[in-house]
Design a protein around this motif. Sequence first.
Motif, short mmCIF file in Angstrom:
data_model
loop_
_atom_site.label_atom_id
_atom_site.label_comp_id
_atom_site.label_asym_id
_atom_site.label_seq_id
_atom_site.Cartn_x
_atom_site.Cartn_y
_atom_site.Cartn_z
N VAL A 446 -3.34 1.91 -27.62
CA VAL A 446 -3.75 3.31 -27.71
C VAL A 446 -2.54 4.16 -27.36
O VAL A 446 -1.84 3.86 -26.38
CB VAL A 446 -4.91 3.59 -26.72
CG1 VAL A 446 -5.20 5.09 -26.67
CG2 VAL A 446 -6.15 2.82 -27.10
N PRO A 447 -2.23 5.22 -28.11
CA PRO A 447 -1.05 6.04 -27.82
C PRO A 447 -1.03 6.52 -26.37
O PRO A 447 -2.04 6.97 -25.83
CB PRO A 447 -1.19 7.22 -28.79
CG PRO A 447 -1.99 6.67 -29.94
CD PRO A 447 -2.95 5.70 -29.32
N GLY A 456 -5.46 14.54 -17.67
CA GLY A 456 -5.07 15.89 -17.31
C GLY A 456 -3.59 16.17 -17.31
O GLY A 456 -3.15 17.18 -16.75
N LEU A 457 -2.79 15.30 -17.93
CA LEU A 457 -1.34 15.51 -17.96
C LEU A 457 -0.90 15.93 -19.36
O LEU A 457 -1.44 15.46 -20.36
CB LEU A 457 -0.60 14.23 -17.58
CG LEU A 457 -0.61 13.82 -16.10
CD1 LEU A 457 0.06 12.47 -15.94
CD2 LEU A 457 0.10 14.86 -15.25
N LYS A 458 0.08 16.82 -19.41
CA LYS A 458 0.70 17.14 -20.69
C LYS A 458 1.59 15.96 -21.10
O LYS A 458 2.31 15.41 -20.27
CB LYS A 458 1.54 18.41 -20.59
CG LYS A 458 0.71 19.67 -20.42
CD LYS A 458 1.59 20.91 -20.42
CE LYS A 458 0.73 22.17 -20.28
NZ LYS A 458 1.58 23.40 -20.28
N ALA A 459 1.52 15.61 -22.36
CA ALA A 459 2.28 14.44 -22.83
C ALA A 459 3.74 14.82 -23.06
O ALA A 459 4.24 14.86 -24.19
CB ALA A 459 1.65 13.91 -24.12
N LYS A 460 4.43 15.08 -21.94
CA LYS A 460 5.86 15.42 -22.05
C LYS A 460 6.64 14.18 -22.47
O LYS A 460 6.31 13.06 -22.05
CB LYS A 460 6.37 15.93 -20.71
CG LYS A 460 5.74 17.25 -20.28
CD LYS A 460 6.33 17.72 -18.96
CE LYS A 460 5.71 19.06 -18.56
NZ LYS A 460 6.25 19.54 -17.27
N VAL A 464 6.06 10.13 -21.41
CA VAL A 464 5.68 9.14 -22.42
C VAL A 464 6.71 8.02 -22.48
O VAL A 464 6.36 6.83 -22.48
CB VAL A 464 5.54 9.83 -23.81
CG1 VAL A 464 5.29 8.78 -24.89
CG2 VAL A 464 4.40 10.84 -23.78
N ASN A 465 7.99 8.38 -22.53
CA ASN A 465 9.05 7.36 -22.59
C ASN A 465 9.04 6.46 -21.36
O ASN A 465 9.26 5.25 -21.45
CB ASN A 465 10.42 8.04 -22.73
CG ASN A 465 10.57 8.75 -24.07
OD1 ASN A 465 9.96 8.36 -25.06
ND2 ASN A 465 11.38 9.80 -24.10
N LEU A 497 2.59 10.48 -12.23
CA LEU A 497 1.71 9.53 -12.92
C LEU A 497 0.70 8.91 -11.95
O LEU A 497 -0.50 8.82 -12.25
CB LEU A 497 2.53 8.43 -13.60
CG LEU A 497 3.38 8.88 -14.79
CD1 LEU A 497 4.34 7.77 -15.21
CD2 LEU A 497 2.48 9.25 -15.97
N LYS A 498 1.16 8.49 -10.79
CA LYS A 498 0.26 7.85 -9.83
C LYS A 498 -0.81 8.81 -9.36
O LYS A 498 -1.97 8.43 -9.16
CB LYS A 498 1.06 7.32 -8.64
CG LYS A 498 1.84 6.04 -8.95
CD LYS A 498 2.45 5.43 -7.69
CE LYS A 498 3.09 4.08 -7.98
NZ LYS A 498 3.65 3.43 -6.79
#
Length: 518
Positions: A446-447, A456-460, A464-465, A497-498
Amino acid sequence: MWHHPDSALAVMMEFAGSAAADSLDVFEGHYCQVLIAELLYKNDSLQANRMELLQAMNYFDSLCGNTDIAHNISTIAFLDARSHYMYGVGYYENDSAVEACQEYMKALEVMENNFEEKELVGYKAKFMALTYTRLTSLFSKHYLHDQTIYFANLSLPYYDSKSWSLVWIMNEIGSHYDMKDQIDSADYYYLKALETLNDTNSLIYRDISTHRIYLNYKIEKSTEEAIAQMKRLLSESQSLRESNSRCLTIGEIYYHEHQFDSAWIYLNKVYLGNTSTDAKKQAAEWLVEICKAQGREADIMEYADFLVPFANKEENQSAIKSQLTELYNTFRQGVSDRQHQRNVRKNAQWTALAIGVLLILVVVVICFYYKNKRRLTLLVSQKPEEPAKTQDGLLAFMEEPICQAIVRSVQGQNIKRLATPKAFPELVLSDAQLQQLSMAADRHFVPIETLLEQHGLKAKPTLVNLCHLYLLGMDEKQAAILLNRDYSSVKRYEKTLKTAFNTQQNMVAFMRNMVLSP
Protein backbone atom coordinates in the motif's frame (compact mmCIF):
# COMPACT_ATOMS: atom_id res chain seq x y z
CA MET A 1 0.53 55.12 12.83
CA TRP A 2 3.34 52.54 12.56
CA HIS A 3 4.93 54.14 9.50
CA HIS A 4 5.42 57.49 11.29
CA PRO A 5 5.33 56.65 15.01
CA ASP A 6 6.99 59.92 16.06
CA SER A 7 4.29 62.02 14.42
CA ALA A 8 1.57 59.68 15.67
CA LEU A 9 2.86 59.92 19.25
CA ALA A 10 2.92 63.72 19.11
CA VAL A 11 -0.68 63.80 17.89
CA MET A 12 -1.86 61.27 20.49
CA MET A 13 -0.14 63.05 23.39
CA GLU A 14 -1.59 66.39 22.30
CA PHE A 15 -5.05 64.85 21.98
CA ALA A 16 -4.83 63.09 25.37
CA GLY A 17 -4.10 66.40 27.06
CA SER A 18 -6.84 68.33 25.28
CA ALA A 19 -10.44 68.96 26.24
CA ALA A 20 -11.55 66.73 23.37
CA ALA A 21 -10.25 63.71 25.28
CA ASP A 22 -12.87 64.33 27.96
CA SER A 23 -15.59 63.53 25.45
CA LEU A 24 -14.32 59.97 24.95
CA ASP A 25 -16.29 57.16 26.55
CA VAL A 26 -14.53 54.82 29.02
CA PHE A 27 -13.63 52.25 26.37
CA GLU A 28 -12.15 54.81 23.98
CA GLY A 29 -10.20 56.49 26.78
CA HIS A 30 -8.52 53.27 27.84
CA TYR A 31 -7.92 52.29 24.21
CA CYS A 32 -6.17 55.64 23.76
CA GLN A 33 -3.78 54.85 26.64
CA VAL A 34 -2.83 51.47 25.14
CA LEU A 35 -2.02 53.19 21.84
CA ILE A 36 0.09 55.81 23.65
CA ALA A 37 2.06 53.08 25.47
CA GLU A 38 2.69 51.28 22.17
CA LEU A 39 3.83 54.49 20.48
CA LEU A 40 6.16 55.36 23.37
CA TYR A 41 7.73 51.91 22.94
CA LYS A 42 7.92 52.39 19.18
CA ASN A 43 9.76 55.68 19.71
CA ASP A 44 12.22 54.14 22.22
CA SER A 45 10.76 56.28 25.01
CA LEU A 46 10.16 55.13 28.58
CA GLN A 47 6.58 54.36 29.59
CA ALA A 48 5.25 57.74 30.76
CA ASN A 49 1.58 56.71 31.19
CA ARG A 50 2.13 53.70 33.42
CA MET A 51 -0.71 54.44 35.86
CA GLU A 52 -3.17 55.08 33.02
CA LEU A 53 -2.04 51.88 31.30
CA LEU A 54 -2.64 49.88 34.49
CA GLN A 55 -6.18 51.26 34.68
CA ALA A 56 -6.75 50.33 31.03
CA MET A 57 -5.40 46.84 31.64
CA ASN A 58 -7.71 46.29 34.63
CA TYR A 59 -10.64 47.61 32.61
CA PHE A 60 -10.06 45.24 29.70
CA ASP A 61 -9.49 42.38 32.16
CA SER A 62 -12.95 43.01 33.58
CA LEU A 63 -14.52 42.94 30.12
CA CYS A 64 -12.77 39.77 28.92
CA GLY A 65 -15.18 36.85 28.97
CA ASN A 66 -18.19 39.14 29.42
CA THR A 67 -20.49 38.58 26.44
CA ASP A 68 -22.99 41.19 27.61
CA ILE A 69 -21.04 44.13 26.21
CA ALA A 70 -21.46 46.38 23.20
CA HIS A 71 -17.98 45.79 21.78
CA ASN A 72 -16.76 42.73 19.89
CA ILE A 73 -15.26 40.26 22.38
CA SER A 74 -12.28 39.52 20.11
CA THR A 75 -11.46 43.25 19.99
CA ILE A 76 -11.61 43.40 23.79
CA ALA A 77 -9.42 40.31 24.16
CA PHE A 78 -6.76 41.61 21.79
CA LEU A 79 -6.64 44.98 23.56
CA ASP A 80 -6.40 43.17 26.89
CA ALA A 81 -3.45 41.10 25.66
CA ARG A 82 -1.74 44.20 24.24
CA SER A 83 -2.17 46.10 27.52
CA HIS A 84 -0.58 43.23 29.48
CA TYR A 85 2.27 43.06 27.00
CA MET A 86 2.94 46.81 27.22
CA TYR A 87 2.70 46.76 31.01
CA GLY A 88 5.32 43.99 30.93
CA VAL A 89 7.53 46.18 28.73
CA GLY A 90 7.37 48.86 31.42
CA TYR A 91 8.50 46.36 34.04
CA TYR A 92 11.36 45.24 31.81
CA GLU A 93 12.48 48.84 31.35
CA ASN A 94 12.83 48.98 35.15
CA ASP A 95 14.82 45.70 35.27
CA SER A 96 11.89 43.82 36.86
CA ALA A 97 12.32 40.61 34.88
CA VAL A 98 9.97 38.43 36.94
CA GLU A 99 7.07 40.89 36.78
CA ALA A 100 7.68 41.46 33.05
CA CYS A 101 7.61 37.71 32.49
CA GLN A 102 4.28 37.43 34.30
CA GLU A 103 2.69 40.08 32.09
CA TYR A 104 4.02 38.57 28.85
CA MET A 105 2.67 35.17 29.87
CA LYS A 106 -0.69 36.70 30.82
CA ALA A 107 -0.86 38.27 27.36
CA LEU A 108 -0.32 34.85 25.78
CA GLU A 109 -2.93 33.27 28.05
CA VAL A 110 -5.51 35.85 26.98
CA MET A 111 -4.74 35.19 23.31
CA GLU A 112 -4.91 31.42 23.77
CA ASN A 113 -8.25 31.60 25.61
CA ASN A 114 -9.93 33.85 23.05
CA PHE A 115 -8.55 32.96 19.62
CA GLU A 116 -8.30 29.81 17.54
CA GLU A 117 -4.94 29.17 15.90
CA LYS A 118 -6.42 29.92 12.47
CA GLU A 119 -7.37 33.42 13.68
CA LEU A 120 -3.78 34.33 14.60
CA VAL A 121 -2.87 36.02 11.34
CA GLY A 122 -1.80 39.50 10.30
CA TYR A 123 -1.18 41.84 13.23
CA LYS A 124 -2.22 39.16 15.73
CA ALA A 125 0.48 36.84 14.35
CA LYS A 126 3.04 39.65 14.68
CA PHE A 127 1.91 40.20 18.27
CA MET A 128 2.35 36.49 19.09
CA ALA A 129 5.82 36.51 17.50
CA LEU A 130 6.79 39.64 19.41
CA THR A 131 5.58 38.28 22.76
CA TYR A 132 7.29 34.91 22.36
CA THR A 133 10.46 36.73 21.26
CA ARG A 134 10.33 38.95 24.35
CA LEU A 135 10.18 35.84 26.54
CA THR A 136 12.98 34.26 24.51
CA SER A 137 15.19 37.28 25.09
CA LEU A 138 14.27 37.46 28.79
CA PHE A 139 15.12 33.83 29.52
CA SER A 140 18.21 34.00 27.29
CA LYS A 141 19.54 36.95 29.28
CA HIS A 142 19.39 34.75 32.40
CA TYR A 143 21.00 31.76 30.61
CA LEU A 144 17.96 29.51 31.12
CA HIS A 145 18.55 27.33 28.10
CA ASP A 146 15.52 25.01 27.99
CA GLN A 147 13.12 27.89 28.56
CA THR A 148 14.78 30.01 25.87
CA ILE A 149 14.58 27.19 23.34
CA TYR A 150 10.94 26.50 24.24
CA PHE A 151 9.69 30.05 23.68
CA ALA A 152 11.92 30.61 20.64
CA ASN A 153 10.45 27.54 18.94
CA LEU A 154 6.93 28.75 19.71
CA SER A 155 7.68 32.03 17.94
CA LEU A 156 8.93 30.46 14.69
CA PRO A 157 5.52 29.76 13.02
CA TYR A 158 4.48 33.40 13.39
CA TYR A 159 7.41 34.92 11.51
CA ASP A 160 7.62 35.50 7.79
CA SER A 161 10.03 33.03 6.17
CA LYS A 162 12.37 35.86 5.15
CA SER A 163 12.17 37.89 8.35
CA TRP A 164 15.43 39.11 9.90
CA SER A 165 13.93 38.32 13.32
CA LEU A 166 13.53 34.70 12.22
CA VAL A 167 17.30 34.56 11.64
CA TRP A 168 17.91 36.02 15.10
CA ILE A 169 15.56 33.50 16.73
CA MET A 170 17.19 30.49 15.03
CA ASN A 171 20.63 31.77 15.98
CA GLU A 172 19.40 32.12 19.57
CA ILE A 173 18.12 28.53 19.58
CA GLY A 174 21.41 27.31 18.14
CA SER A 175 23.40 29.26 20.75
CA HIS A 176 21.52 27.70 23.66
CA TYR A 177 21.79 24.19 22.21
CA ASP A 178 25.49 25.02 21.83
CA MET A 179 25.77 25.97 25.51
CA LYS A 180 24.01 22.70 26.38
CA ASP A 181 26.63 20.84 24.27
CA GLN A 182 23.92 19.46 21.99
CA ILE A 183 26.14 19.81 18.94
CA ASP A 184 23.87 18.41 16.21
CA SER A 185 20.89 20.56 17.22
CA ALA A 186 23.03 23.67 17.54
CA ASP A 187 24.57 23.29 14.10
CA TYR A 188 21.15 22.52 12.57
CA TYR A 189 19.75 25.87 13.71
CA TYR A 190 22.90 27.78 12.79
CA LEU A 191 22.66 26.37 9.27
CA LYS A 192 18.92 27.12 9.05
CA ALA A 193 19.63 30.69 10.10
CA LEU A 194 22.31 31.09 7.42
CA GLU A 195 20.01 29.57 4.79
CA THR A 196 17.33 32.13 5.67
CA LEU A 197 19.77 35.06 5.66
CA ASN A 198 20.51 36.53 2.24
CA ASP A 199 22.93 39.23 3.40
CA THR A 200 26.36 37.65 3.83
CA ASN A 201 27.87 41.01 4.72
CA SER A 202 25.77 41.57 7.86
CA LEU A 203 26.81 41.47 11.50
CA ILE A 204 24.51 38.57 12.34
CA TYR A 205 25.96 36.54 9.46
CA ARG A 206 29.44 37.02 10.93
CA ASP A 207 28.11 36.23 14.43
CA ILE A 208 26.61 32.94 13.28
CA SER A 209 29.77 32.13 11.34
CA THR A 210 31.73 32.70 14.57
CA HIS A 211 29.45 30.28 16.41
CA ARG A 212 29.92 27.61 13.76
CA ILE A 213 33.71 28.03 13.74
CA TYR A 214 33.84 27.55 17.51
CA LEU A 215 31.40 24.63 17.27
CA ASN A 216 33.66 22.88 14.75
CA TYR A 217 36.64 23.62 16.98
CA LYS A 218 34.92 21.87 19.89
CA ILE A 219 34.22 18.82 17.70
CA GLU A 220 37.45 18.51 15.75
CA LYS A 221 39.94 20.37 18.00
CA SER A 222 41.50 21.89 14.88
CA THR A 223 43.01 24.88 16.66
CA GLU A 224 45.03 26.37 13.79
CA GLU A 225 42.14 26.25 11.35
CA ALA A 226 39.72 27.79 13.87
CA ILE A 227 42.14 30.59 14.73
CA ALA A 228 42.78 31.33 11.05
CA GLN A 229 39.06 31.54 10.32
CA MET A 230 38.45 33.74 13.36
CA LYS A 231 41.24 36.13 12.40
CA ARG A 232 39.66 36.48 8.97
CA LEU A 233 36.36 37.41 10.61
CA LEU A 234 38.22 39.77 12.94
CA SER A 235 39.63 41.59 9.92
CA GLU A 236 36.07 42.04 8.57
CA SER A 237 34.80 43.67 11.80
CA GLN A 238 32.95 46.90 11.20
CA SER A 239 32.93 48.26 14.75
CA LEU A 240 35.08 48.21 17.88
CA ARG A 241 32.37 46.24 19.69
CA GLU A 242 32.35 43.57 16.99
CA SER A 243 36.14 43.45 16.97
CA ASN A 244 36.20 42.82 20.72
CA SER A 245 33.59 40.09 20.32
CA ARG A 246 35.81 38.26 17.82
CA CYS A 247 38.86 38.78 20.08
CA LEU A 248 36.95 37.15 22.95
CA THR A 249 36.38 34.00 20.86
CA ILE A 250 40.02 33.89 19.72
CA GLY A 251 41.16 34.41 23.31
CA GLU A 252 38.87 31.63 24.49
CA ILE A 253 40.34 29.15 21.99
CA TYR A 254 43.89 30.07 23.02
CA TYR A 255 42.87 29.84 26.69
CA HIS A 256 41.46 26.33 26.33
CA GLU A 257 44.59 25.30 24.44
CA HIS A 258 46.75 26.66 27.31
CA GLN A 259 48.46 29.09 24.94
CA PHE A 260 48.24 31.71 27.66
CA ASP A 261 50.51 34.37 26.14
CA SER A 262 48.39 34.53 23.00
CA ALA A 263 45.18 34.31 25.02
CA TRP A 264 46.35 37.23 27.17
CA ILE A 265 46.77 39.51 24.16
CA TYR A 266 43.20 39.03 22.94
CA LEU A 267 41.43 38.78 26.31
CA ASN A 268 43.14 41.87 27.69
CA LYS A 269 42.06 43.77 24.59
CA VAL A 270 38.46 42.76 25.31
CA TYR A 271 38.80 43.72 28.96
CA LEU A 272 40.15 47.17 28.11
CA GLY A 273 37.91 47.74 25.09
CA ASN A 274 34.43 49.08 24.46
CA THR A 275 32.35 45.93 24.77
CA SER A 276 29.43 44.41 26.67
CA THR A 277 29.62 43.89 30.43
CA ASP A 278 29.15 40.14 29.99
CA ALA A 279 32.09 39.95 27.57
CA LYS A 280 34.31 42.04 29.86
CA LYS A 281 33.37 39.88 32.86
CA GLN A 282 34.16 36.67 30.93
CA ALA A 283 37.51 38.06 29.79
CA ALA A 284 38.36 39.09 33.37
CA GLU A 285 37.57 35.59 34.70
CA TRP A 286 39.91 33.94 32.18
CA LEU A 287 42.60 36.58 32.78
CA VAL A 288 42.52 35.81 36.51
CA GLU A 289 43.07 32.12 35.74
CA ILE A 290 45.93 32.96 33.37
CA CYS A 291 47.54 35.12 36.07
CA LYS A 292 47.33 32.23 38.50
CA ALA A 293 48.81 29.79 35.97
CA GLN A 294 51.70 32.13 35.11
CA GLY A 295 52.32 33.41 38.63
CA ARG A 296 51.41 37.00 37.75
CA GLU A 297 50.20 37.82 41.23
CA ALA A 298 50.58 41.56 40.76
CA ASP A 299 48.10 41.57 37.86
CA ILE A 300 45.41 39.43 39.48
CA MET A 301 43.95 42.14 41.72
CA GLU A 302 42.89 44.42 38.87
CA TYR A 303 40.71 41.75 37.32
CA ALA A 304 39.61 40.28 40.65
CA ASP A 305 38.48 43.71 41.90
CA PHE A 306 36.44 44.15 38.74
CA LEU A 307 34.68 40.83 39.39
CA VAL A 308 33.77 41.54 43.04
CA PRO A 309 30.44 43.35 42.36
CA PHE A 310 29.28 40.42 40.23
CA ALA A 311 29.37 38.01 43.18
CA ASN A 312 26.40 39.67 44.91
CA LYS A 313 24.71 40.11 41.56
CA GLU A 314 25.03 36.39 40.85
CA GLU A 315 23.31 35.58 44.15
CA ASN A 316 20.45 37.91 43.27
CA GLN A 317 20.30 36.50 39.74
CA SER A 318 20.01 33.00 41.20
CA ALA A 319 16.84 34.02 43.06
CA ILE A 320 15.43 35.59 39.88
CA LYS A 321 16.25 32.46 37.89
CA SER A 322 14.35 30.34 40.41
CA GLN A 323 11.29 32.58 40.12
CA LEU A 324 11.46 32.62 36.33
CA THR A 325 11.79 28.84 36.24
CA GLU A 326 8.73 28.50 38.46
CA LEU A 327 6.76 30.84 36.18
CA TYR A 328 7.87 28.80 33.18
CA ASN A 329 6.75 25.54 34.77
CA THR A 330 3.38 27.06 35.72
CA PHE A 331 2.95 28.45 32.21
CA ARG A 332 3.68 25.10 30.55
CA GLN A 333 1.30 23.34 32.93
CA GLY A 334 -1.37 25.91 32.09
CA VAL A 335 -0.83 25.38 28.37
CA SER A 336 -1.09 21.63 28.89
CA ASP A 337 -4.27 21.95 30.98
CA ARG A 338 -5.94 24.27 28.48
CA GLN A 339 -4.98 21.96 25.61
CA HIS A 340 -6.43 19.02 27.53
CA GLN A 341 -9.69 20.90 28.09
CA ARG A 342 -9.89 21.79 24.40
CA ASN A 343 -9.25 18.16 23.48
CA VAL A 344 -11.99 16.99 25.86
CA ARG A 345 -14.46 19.43 24.33
CA LYS A 346 -13.39 18.53 20.82
CA ASN A 347 -13.58 14.80 21.53
CA ALA A 348 -17.06 15.25 22.99
CA GLN A 349 -18.15 17.12 19.87
CA TRP A 350 -16.62 14.50 17.59
CA THR A 351 -18.18 11.69 19.63
CA ALA A 352 -21.63 13.27 19.35
CA LEU A 353 -21.10 13.82 15.64
CA ALA A 354 -19.85 10.26 15.15
CA ILE A 355 -22.88 8.82 16.97
CA GLY A 356 -25.20 10.94 14.85
CA VAL A 357 -23.50 9.87 11.63
CA LEU A 358 -23.47 6.25 12.77
CA LEU A 359 -27.21 6.31 13.47
CA ILE A 360 -27.84 7.77 10.02
CA LEU A 361 -25.65 5.12 8.43
CA VAL A 362 -27.45 2.36 10.32
CA VAL A 363 -30.80 3.63 9.04
CA VAL A 364 -29.47 3.91 5.50
CA VAL A 365 -27.96 0.42 5.59
CA ILE A 366 -31.14 -1.12 6.93
CA CYS A 367 -33.26 0.60 4.29
CA PHE A 368 -30.86 -0.38 1.58
CA TYR A 369 -30.74 -3.96 2.79
CA TYR A 370 -34.46 -4.42 2.67
CA LYS A 371 -34.72 -2.65 -0.65
CA ASN A 372 -32.23 -4.83 -2.46
CA LYS A 373 -30.90 -7.92 -0.70
CA ARG A 374 -29.28 -9.23 -3.83
CA ARG A 375 -27.32 -6.04 -4.45
CA LEU A 376 -26.23 -5.89 -0.78
CA THR A 377 -24.95 -9.44 -0.97
CA LEU A 378 -23.04 -8.62 -4.13
CA LEU A 379 -21.47 -5.53 -2.60
CA VAL A 380 -20.44 -7.43 0.52
CA SER A 381 -18.93 -10.26 -1.48
CA GLN A 382 -16.91 -7.96 -3.73
CA LYS A 383 -13.60 -6.87 -2.26
CA PRO A 384 -11.06 -4.80 -4.16
CA GLU A 385 -7.77 -6.40 -4.83
CA GLU A 386 -5.03 -5.27 -2.48
CA PRO A 387 -1.28 -5.20 -3.06
CA ALA A 388 0.61 -8.20 -1.83
CA LYS A 389 0.91 -8.09 1.96
CA THR A 390 2.81 -11.25 2.64
CA GLN A 391 6.36 -12.02 3.51
CA ASP A 392 6.80 -12.90 -0.17
CA GLY A 393 5.90 -9.28 -0.95
CA LEU A 394 8.78 -8.04 1.18
CA LEU A 395 11.20 -10.48 -0.44
CA ALA A 396 10.06 -9.42 -3.90
CA PHE A 397 10.53 -5.77 -2.94
CA MET A 398 14.06 -6.42 -1.67
CA GLU A 399 14.91 -8.10 -4.98
CA GLU A 400 14.04 -4.99 -6.98
CA PRO A 401 17.23 -3.70 -8.76
CA ILE A 402 17.09 -0.28 -7.09
CA CYS A 403 16.68 -1.90 -3.65
CA GLN A 404 19.61 -4.24 -4.16
CA ALA A 405 21.77 -1.34 -5.39
CA ILE A 406 21.03 0.75 -2.29
CA VAL A 407 21.64 -2.15 0.12
CA ARG A 408 24.96 -3.01 -1.58
CA SER A 409 26.09 0.64 -1.46
CA VAL A 410 25.95 0.84 2.35
CA GLN A 411 27.37 -2.61 3.09
CA GLY A 412 30.71 -2.35 4.84
CA GLN A 413 30.39 1.42 5.31
CA ASN A 414 31.27 2.57 8.83
CA ILE A 415 28.75 5.40 9.17
CA LYS A 416 28.81 7.14 12.55
CA ARG A 417 26.26 9.46 14.12
CA LEU A 418 28.29 12.63 13.51
CA ALA A 419 29.04 11.68 9.91
CA THR A 420 27.86 14.13 7.25
CA PRO A 421 26.73 13.44 3.67
CA LYS A 422 29.86 15.27 2.49
CA ALA A 423 31.92 12.38 3.84
CA PHE A 424 29.97 9.86 1.73
CA PRO A 425 28.95 11.72 -1.46
CA GLU A 426 28.78 8.47 -3.40
CA LEU A 427 25.99 7.21 -1.14
CA VAL A 428 23.63 10.19 -1.50
CA LEU A 429 20.58 9.11 -3.52
CA SER A 430 19.57 11.17 -6.53
CA ASP A 431 16.00 12.25 -7.22
CA ALA A 432 15.81 9.61 -9.94
CA GLN A 433 16.89 6.85 -7.53
CA LEU A 434 14.38 7.99 -4.92
CA GLN A 435 11.67 7.92 -7.59
CA GLN A 436 12.66 4.37 -8.58
CA LEU A 437 12.59 3.29 -4.94
CA SER A 438 9.11 4.80 -4.51
CA MET A 439 7.79 3.03 -7.60
CA ALA A 440 9.27 -0.27 -6.41
CA ALA A 441 7.56 0.08 -3.01
CA ASP A 442 4.21 0.96 -4.58
CA ARG A 443 4.35 -2.20 -6.69
CA HIS A 444 4.43 -4.38 -3.58
CA PHE A 445 2.73 -2.47 -0.77
CA VAL A 446 0.00 0.00 0.00
CA PRO A 447 1.51 3.43 -0.87
CA ILE A 448 3.32 4.97 2.10
CA GLU A 449 1.58 8.27 1.30
CA THR A 450 -1.76 6.61 2.07
CA LEU A 451 -0.53 5.23 5.41
CA LEU A 452 0.84 8.63 6.46
CA GLU A 453 -2.37 10.47 5.58
CA GLN A 454 -4.44 7.86 7.45
CA HIS A 455 -2.47 8.78 10.56
CA GLY A 456 -2.87 12.54 10.15
CA LEU A 457 0.49 13.30 8.53
CA LYS A 458 1.13 15.19 5.32
CA ALA A 459 2.95 12.93 2.88
CA LYS A 460 6.06 15.07 2.67
CA PRO A 461 8.74 13.64 0.35
CA THR A 462 11.32 13.32 3.13
CA LEU A 463 8.92 11.33 5.36
CA VAL A 464 7.91 9.07 2.46
CA ASN A 465 11.54 8.45 1.43
CA LEU A 466 12.54 7.72 5.04
CA CYS A 467 9.74 5.12 5.34
CA HIS A 468 10.95 3.45 2.12
CA LEU A 469 14.46 3.23 3.56
CA TYR A 470 13.06 1.69 6.76
CA LEU A 471 11.45 -1.00 4.56
CA LEU A 472 14.94 -1.64 3.14
CA GLY A 473 16.25 -2.12 6.70
CA MET A 474 18.24 1.14 6.88
CA ASP A 475 18.92 2.69 10.30
CA GLU A 476 18.84 6.46 11.00
CA LYS A 477 22.59 6.98 10.41
CA GLN A 478 22.43 5.29 7.00
CA ALA A 479 19.18 7.06 6.12
CA ALA A 480 20.72 10.45 6.96
CA ILE A 481 23.55 9.94 4.47
CA LEU A 482 21.33 8.45 1.75
CA LEU A 483 18.82 11.34 2.04
CA ASN A 484 21.56 14.00 2.27
CA ARG A 485 20.40 15.04 5.75
CA ASP A 486 22.11 15.45 9.08
CA TYR A 487 21.52 12.80 11.72
CA SER A 488 19.55 15.05 14.08
CA SER A 489 17.15 15.98 11.27
CA VAL A 490 16.39 12.30 10.59
CA LYS A 491 15.87 11.69 14.33
CA ARG A 492 13.25 14.46 14.36
CA TYR A 493 11.48 12.88 11.42
CA GLU A 494 11.60 9.54 13.24
CA LYS A 495 10.03 11.15 16.31
CA THR A 496 7.28 12.63 14.11
CA LEU A 497 6.52 9.17 12.68
CA LYS A 498 6.53 7.45 16.07
CA THR A 499 4.17 10.08 17.49
CA ALA A 500 1.76 9.75 14.57
CA PHE A 501 1.85 5.93 14.60
CA ASN A 502 1.78 5.87 18.43
CA THR A 503 4.69 3.43 18.71
CA GLN A 504 8.07 3.16 20.42
CA GLN A 505 9.04 0.11 18.36
CA ASN A 506 12.11 0.05 16.12
CA MET A 507 10.97 1.78 12.93
CA VAL A 508 12.36 -0.86 10.55
CA ALA A 509 10.39 -3.62 12.27
CA PHE A 510 7.34 -1.39 12.69
CA MET A 511 7.15 -0.26 9.05
CA ARG A 512 7.62 -3.79 7.73
CA ASN A 513 4.95 -5.12 10.06
CA MET A 514 2.58 -2.32 9.04
CA VAL A 515 2.80 -2.96 5.29
CA LEU A 516 2.67 -6.76 5.77
CA SER A 517 -0.29 -6.82 8.18
CA PRO A 518 -3.52 -7.99 6.57
